[in-house]
Design a protein around this motif. Structure first.
Motif, mmCIF file in Angstrom:
data_model
loop_
_atom_site.group_PDB
_atom_site.id
_atom_site.type_symbol
_atom_site.label_atom_id
_atom_site.label_comp_id
_atom_site.label_asym_id
_atom_site.label_seq_id
_atom_site.Cartn_x
_atom_site.Cartn_y
_atom_site.Cartn_z
ATOM 1 N N VAL A 1 49.163 -28.180 29.729
ATOM 2 C CA VAL A 1 48.086 -28.765 30.531
ATOM 3 C C VAL A 1 48.644 -29.805 31.504
ATOM 4 O O VAL A 1 48.228 -29.874 32.661
ATOM 5 N N ILE A 2 49.616 -30.581 31.047
ATOM 6 C CA ILE A 2 50.214 -31.588 31.937
ATOM 7 C C ILE A 2 50.872 -30.899 33.135
ATOM 8 O O ILE A 2 50.642 -31.274 34.296
ATOM 9 N N LEU A 3 51.687 -29.883 32.860
ATOM 10 C CA LEU A 3 52.394 -29.215 33.963
ATOM 11 C C LEU A 3 51.414 -28.529 34.911
ATOM 12 O O LEU A 3 51.561 -28.589 36.133
ATOM 13 N N GLU A 4 50.388 -27.897 34.339
ATOM 14 C CA GLU A 4 49.399 -27.210 35.174
ATOM 15 C C GLU A 4 48.650 -28.213 36.056
ATOM 16 O O GLU A 4 48.422 -27.984 37.255
ATOM 17 N N LYS B 1 57.574 -39.852 32.541
ATOM 18 C CA LYS B 1 58.755 -39.669 31.681
ATOM 19 C C LYS B 1 58.684 -38.354 30.920
ATOM 20 O O LYS B 1 59.674 -37.637 30.798
ATOM 21 N N GLN B 2 57.492 -38.077 30.401
ATOM 22 C CA GLN B 2 57.291 -36.840 29.641
ATOM 23 C C GLN B 2 57.600 -35.613 30.511
ATOM 24 O O GLN B 2 58.258 -34.670 30.069
ATOM 25 N N VAL B 3 57.136 -35.653 31.748
ATOM 26 C CA VAL B 3 57.358 -34.529 32.658
ATOM 27 C C VAL B 3 58.833 -34.427 33.044
ATOM 28 O O VAL B 3 59.409 -33.335 33.068
ATOM 29 N N THR C 1 51.030 -29.659 38.746
ATOM 30 C CA THR C 1 51.328 -28.606 39.719
ATOM 31 C C THR C 1 50.131 -28.397 40.648
ATOM 32 O O THR C 1 50.295 -28.191 41.856
ATOM 33 N N SER C 2 48.926 -28.513 40.103
ATOM 34 C CA SER C 2 47.734 -28.320 40.949
ATOM 35 C C SER C 2 47.658 -29.403 42.024
ATOM 36 O O SER C 2 47.205 -29.160 43.138
ATOM 37 N N MET C 3 48.119 -30.604 41.681
ATOM 38 C CA MET C 3 48.094 -31.699 42.659
ATOM 39 C C MET C 3 49.100 -31.428 43.785
ATOM 40 O O MET C 3 48.815 -31.654 44.965
ATOM 41 N N LYS C 4 50.272 -30.925 43.387
ATOM 42 C CA LYS C 4 51.259 -30.571 44.414
ATOM 43 C C LYS C 4 50.759 -29.424 45.271
ATOM 44 O O LYS C 4 50.883 -29.434 46.486
ATOM 45 N N LEU D 1 57.169 -28.282 40.963
ATOM 46 C CA LEU D 1 57.099 -29.698 40.618
ATOM 47 C C LEU D 1 58.513 -30.166 40.283
ATOM 48 O O LEU D 1 59.216 -29.495 39.534
ATOM 49 N N THR D 2 58.945 -31.295 40.888
ATOM 50 C CA THR D 2 60.276 -31.799 40.536
ATOM 51 C C THR D 2 60.185 -33.287 40.194
ATOM 52 O O THR D 2 59.193 -33.945 40.503
ATOM 53 N N VAL D 3 61.248 -33.760 39.599
ATOM 54 C CA VAL D 3 61.275 -35.163 39.197
ATOM 55 C C VAL D 3 61.198 -36.087 40.418
ATOM 56 O O VAL D 3 60.729 -37.222 40.322
ATOM 57 N N ASN D 4 61.599 -35.573 41.575
ATOM 58 C CA ASN D 4 61.546 -36.389 42.797
ATOM 59 C C ASN D 4 60.121 -36.672 43.261
ATOM 60 O O ASN D 4 59.892 -37.541 44.104
#
Ligand code: PBG
Length: 331
Positions: free
Chosen positions: A302-305, A324-326, A308-311, A32-35
């Motif tokens: 939980v946010i990152l997981e 912003k948080q991510v 990441t699952s969507m990607k 997952l990246t900011v892009n």
């Protein structure tokens, strides 16, 4: 190690590649990246005010002056794009959403200001009637029905007026039939060849939109959106919608909501070579925030997981209130 252990005779031991953190990083499949992030923001009339949305902790509606600061913040965190949604005062709403194409409207002013102050920020605008509709529907209402072709005419005007104001990408979220083609033709005829279309192609009639409708005071005044948004039970129909939008000229196709529809994201990714976007919607945000406030889940993990699952499922872009948080976490 006990001498009595009978070692399994295994040729493959997947745990070998999970042993150290560097090995785990080396075989990581999804990053997952900011892009990948698009930040949805809410604008309202007035000056120097911000209102937190009760069902969306830490998400605010901003007046334009404060929104510009919020967007500058997002830009400093490396976020490339925002998706803009307006809170329209009740007295400016009508059945045909005429305020949506007012050249002096809130959205048009906001686009101009953002492009002037933070020109590198990609501005994606919402094309739909619901924020402007006295009925809170995404189309013109007649005898309790949502008119399709009459609505598309208004959507074209709305999209052109957003392009005129400087929008980089217009994003029809209404689910009327034929709107992508009509908007593409309308934009081209007006000379806006370079303005892209992010199509909400597979948009489901979902209960996850509740907090967003609080934010815009745009809940339907009667009935629901099931005659235009998709049935959550359907998957092949998502491919049909995507195929139509691509044929009509979409540049990016989207699935919405995201988390309960990862299978749809996956199918669409296999179907098309266009970029695929996913909308991590307001209800998905609210669930994580509520559980985290109770101390029941680890919010950041939980946010990152989740994202990441969507990607992993196939999303190239993710619209998320966590943007912003991510972006901060990914630093
Ligand atoms: C409507 C629209 C909705 C959202 C974006 N555009 C809600 C709806 O269809 O009623 C929802 C976004 C979210 O829940 O975060 N054109």
């Amino acid at each position: 190690m006990s001498s009595t252990t009978e070692y399994l005779s295994l040729l493959h031991r997947p745990r070998r590649l999970r042993r150290t953190s560097s090995l785990r990083r080396m075989v990581r499949e999804t990053q997952l990246t900011v892009n990948d992030l698009i930040y949805p923001v809410f604008v309202m009339e007035g000056e120097n005010q911000q209102q937190e949305i009760p069902s969306m902790p830490e998400i605010y509606r901003y007046t334009l002056d404060l929104l510009l600061k919020e967007i500058a913040d997002a830009a400093n965190l490396g976020i490339n794009a925002i998706a803009l949604f307006p809170l329209i005062p009740t007295e400016k709403k009508d059945n045909a959403g005429t305020e949506s194409y007012n050249p002096d409207g809130l959205v048009q002013h906001t686009i101009k200001a953002i492009k002037q102050e933070i020109p590198e920020m990609t501005v994606i605008t919402d094309v739909a009637l619901d924020p402007f509709s006295s009925y809170g529907h995404d189309g013109i209402v007649k005898d309790g029905k949502i008119l399709n072709d009459e609505t598309v005419e208004v959507l074209v005007k709305q999209a052109i007026s957003q392009a005129e104001a400087g929008a980089d990408i217009v994003a029809p979220s209404d689910m009327m039939d034929g709107r992508i083609g009509a908007i593409r033709q309308g934009l081209d005829a007006a000379g806006y060849f370079e303005v892209g279309i992010l199509a909400y192609s597979a948009k489901y009639a979902s209960a996850y939109y509740g907090p967003f409708r609080d934010a815009l005071e745009s809940a339907p005044q009667f009935g629901d959106k099931q005659t235009y948004q998709m049935n959550p039970a359907n998957s092949r129909e998502a491919i049909k919608e995507v195929a139509l939008d691509i044929a009509e000229g979409a540049d990016i196709v989207m699935v919405k909501p995201a988390l309960a529809y990862l299978d749809i994201i996956g199918r669409i990714k296999e179907y098309t070579n266009l970029p695929v976007a996913a909308y991590n919607v307001s209800g998905e945000y609210a669930m994580v925030k509520a559980a985290a406030e109770q101390g029941w889940i680890d919010e950041k993990q939980v946010i990152l997981e989740t994202l990441t699952s969507m990607k992993r499922a196939g999303a190239d872009l993710i619209l998320t209130y966590f943007a912003k948080q991510v972006a901060l976490m990914l630093r």
